[in-house]
Design a protein around this motif. Structure first.
Motif, short mmCIF file in Angstrom:
data_model
loop_
_atom_site.label_atom_id
_atom_site.label_comp_id
_atom_site.label_asym_id
_atom_site.label_seq_id
_atom_site.Cartn_x
_atom_site.Cartn_y
_atom_site.Cartn_z
N ASP A 56 -2.39 -3.23 10.08
CA ASP A 56 -1.90 -1.93 9.94
C ASP A 56 -0.49 -1.81 9.16
N ALA A 57 0.33 -2.69 9.39
CA ALA A 57 1.45 -2.75 8.64
C ALA A 57 1.08 -2.92 6.85
N LEU A 58 0.36 -3.79 6.67
CA LEU A 58 -0.25 -3.90 5.20
C LEU A 58 -0.99 -2.66 4.60
N LEU A 59 -1.69 -2.11 5.67
CA LEU A 59 -2.36 -0.60 5.05
C LEU A 59 -1.23 0.47 4.84
N ASP A 60 -0.21 0.36 5.51
CA ASP A 60 0.92 1.37 5.46
C ASP A 60 1.56 0.99 4.00
N VAL A 61 1.82 -0.07 3.79
CA VAL A 61 2.41 -0.49 2.37
C VAL A 61 1.55 -0.11 1.23
N VAL A 62 0.10 -0.24 1.47
CA VAL A 62 -0.73 0.07 0.41
C VAL A 62 -0.65 1.79 0.10
N ALA A 63 -1.02 2.32 1.30
CA ALA A 63 -0.77 3.69 1.40
C ALA A 63 0.52 4.21 0.64
#
Length: 51
Positions: free
Chosen positions: A37-44
């Protein structure tokens, strides 16, 4: 065929359908759900910054 026999056949068919839908293999990630989730937030956030 009696009602009881028909019910038994339907119950067996339902068990067979459920068994066919169960996964036979599982995937294990090296990342936890929170890390993903944290990595997807960074990408978003990066994508939003470039738009």
């Amino acid at each position: 065929m009696t009602t009881e026999e028909r019910l038994d056949a339907l119950e067996q068919a339902l068990r067979n359908m459920k068994a066919a839908q169960e996964p036979t293999k599982y995937y294990t990630s090296k990342y936890s759900g929170e890390e993903i989730d944290a990595l997807l937030d960074v990408v978003a956030a990066q994508q939003a910054a470039t738009e």
